[in-house]
Design an enzyme around this catalytic site. Structure first.
Site, PDB file in Angstrom:
ATOM      1  N   ASP A   1       0.782  -1.177  -0.099  1.00 13.33           N
ATOM      2  CA  ASP A   1       0.034  -0.164  -0.061  1.00 13.33           C
ATOM      3  C   ASP A   1       0.814   1.320  -0.195  1.00 13.33           C
ATOM      4  O   ASP A   1       1.819   1.523   0.828  1.00 13.33           O
ATOM      5  CB  ASP A   1      -0.904  -0.035   1.170  1.00 13.33           C
ATOM      6  N   ASN A  56      -2.371  13.001  -4.400  1.00 17.37           N
ATOM      7  CA  ASN A  56      -3.630  13.352  -5.408  1.00 17.37           C
ATOM      8  C   ASN A  56      -4.373  14.494  -4.998  1.00 17.37           C
ATOM      9  O   ASN A  56      -4.735  15.323  -5.874  1.00 17.37           O
ATOM     10  CB  ASN A  56      -4.748  12.038  -5.187  1.00 17.37           C
ATOM     11  N   HIS A 107      -5.498  13.838  -9.957  1.00 14.58           N
ATOM     12  CA  HIS A 107      -5.572  12.514 -10.112  1.00 14.58           C
ATOM     13  C   HIS A 107      -4.478  12.020 -11.481  1.00 14.58           C
ATOM     14  O   HIS A 107      -3.869  10.970 -11.413  1.00 14.58           O
ATOM     15  CB  HIS A 107      -6.883  12.006 -10.462  1.00 14.58           C
ATOM     16  N   ASP A 131      -2.012   9.021 -11.089  1.00  9.86           N
ATOM     17  CA  ASP A 131      -2.178   8.084 -11.847  1.00  9.86           C
ATOM     18  C   ASP A 131      -0.433   7.710 -12.363  1.00  9.86           C
ATOM     19  O   ASP A 131       0.054   6.435 -12.274  1.00  9.86           O
ATOM     20  CB  ASP A 131      -2.818   8.114 -12.758  1.00  9.86           C
ATOM     21  N   GLU A 175      -4.629   2.503  -4.407  1.00 11.67           N
ATOM     22  CA  GLU A 175      -3.123   2.488  -4.402  1.00 11.67           C
ATOM     23  C   GLU A 175      -2.606   1.285  -3.936  1.00 11.67           C
ATOM     24  O   GLU A 175      -1.517   1.298  -2.854  1.00 11.67           O
ATOM     25  CB  GLU A 175      -2.798   3.668  -3.768  1.00 11.67           C
TER      26      GLU A 175
END
Length: 293
Positions: free
Chosen positions: A169, A177, A182, A186, A212
Site C-alpha cells: 500500500d 492526489n 489524479h 496515476d 493504491e
C-alpha cells in the site's frame, strides 16, 4: 478550385496479416466465459481441477475432462473419460483433430478453437488482456488475481509447497492526489507498478487490487524469502524519485506478508492475515515490512 479539405482515397494492398501466434482455446459460453489458454508445445489439460491448465469450475465438468495437444502441424483433442463426453461441433468424439473455428463442448461450457494462423487469434488475445489486466498499471486486475490466486493456493496445498502473499500500500497517497490531481497521481502509480514488475519473477502474480493497493503472490516462497523480497522492493520504491507536478518527491510503501498455514489455506484467510500485517506496518510508522503474527 478544389476544396482543400478533400482527401484522396489511399491505395492499399489490404490489411497486413499478423504473424502466426500460438493456437488457443477461448471459452465463449458458460462457466469461465472469456478465459483463454494457449496451446503450445506442452499438452493442455482442461477440467474442474485447480491443477488443470484451463480450470472450468462447474459441476458438469470432470476434474480431468480432456487434453489438447499439438501434433506436428495439427492439433488434437482427446476425451479423458469424462462423465459428460466432449463434443466437437455437436458430434461426440473420443479423439480427433481440431480445425480453426471448431466448437468444443465441455459440460455446459463451449470453447472455440482458434488456430495459430487465424486473424482472430490476436483479437481474442487483446480481448483477454483487456479482461484480465488493469489498464493503469498493466498488472493483473483484482478479478484475474483472484482466479490465479485460488489456483496457486490449491496447487500449493495439494503438493505441500510454500506460498506467500504480499499486500503493498502506498503511504500517504491521498495528499499527492489532493495536491497534484489524479492525472499526476496515476503517473505515480504507473511508475510504482513498473518497480514492482521489475522485482517479480515470471512465476509470481502481481496485481493492482485497489486504488493504491497492490498484491504479489510469491509461488514456492517461504516466509524468510518473502520478507527478503518485500524489503528489497520497499527499498527500491523509497530510492525511486517520483516527480508529480514536476516536483521531486519520495514515495514509500508499507508491505504486509502472510504465508499458507494450517487454518489459512484460502485466498480470503491469506489476504486477511496479510492485511493485518499491513495494518501493523502502517501503525508502526509506515515505510515498513511486517509479517503476519
Amino acid at each position: 478550385m478544389a476544396d482543400d479539405t478533400t482527401q484522396r482515397t489511399m491505395l492499399s494492398a489490404g490489411p497486413t496479416r499478423p504473424a502466426p501466434r500460438s493456437a488457443c482455446l477461448v471459452v465463449i459460453h458458460g462457466e469461465g466465459l472469456g478465459r483463454r489458454v494457449d496451446v503450445e508445445d506442452a499438452p493442455v489439460l482442461i477440467g474442474r481441477s485447480q491443477d488443470a491448465d484451463l480450470c472450468i469450475a462447474h459441476k458438469s465438468v470432470s476434474r480431468e475432462h480432456c487434453r489438447v495437444w499439438r501434433d506436428g502441424d495439427a492439433y488434437r483433442v482427446m476425451d479423458l473419460g469424462a462423465t459428460n463426453p466432449i463434443h466437437v461441433n455437436d458430434a461426440r468424439i473420443d479423439e480427433g483433430v481440431l480445425i480453426d473455428g471448431d466448437h468444443v463442448t465441455i459440460g455446459e461450457s463451449i470453447l472455440k478453437f482458434i488456430s495459430q494462423t487465424s486473424v482472430e487469434a490476436r483479437y481474442h488475445e487483446e480481448i483477454y488482456q483487456l479482461a484480465t489486466h488493469d489498464p493503469l498499471s498493466d498488472l493483473s486486475n483484482r478479478r484475474h488475481f483472484a482466479e490465479l490466486a485460488d489456483k496457486e493456493i490449491a496447487r500449493a496445498v495439494r503438493h505441500g509447497r510454500a506460498l506467500a502473499l504480499c499486500i503493498i500500500d502506498v503511504d500517504l497517497f491521498k495528499p499527492v492526489n489532493d495536491r497534484y490531481g489524479h492525472i499526476e497521481g496515476d503517473a505515480v502509480l504507473r511508475r510504482l507498478a513498473a518497480v514492482i514488475r521489475s522485482h517479480v519473477r515470471d512465476d509470481d502474480v502481481a496485481a493492482r487490487i485497489g486504488g493504491e493497493e497492490f498484491a504479489v503472490l510469491l509461488c514456492e516462497c517461504d516466509i524468510e524469502a518473502a520478507a527478503t523480497f518485500a524489503e528489497r522492493l520497499r527499498q527500491a520504491v523509497a530510492a525511486t524519485r517520483f516527480h508529480p507536478g514536476g516536483d521531486p518527491q519520495q514515495i514509500t510503501v508499507s508491505i504486509g506478508i502472510a504465508t499458507l498455514a494450517p487454518g489459512r489455506a484460502s485466498r480470503s484467510s491469506l489476504m486477511a492475515a496479510a492485511d493485518a500485517a499491513l495494518y501493523r506496518a502502517k501503525n508502526e510508522g509506515r515505510n515498513l515490512v511486517r509479517v503476519e503474527d
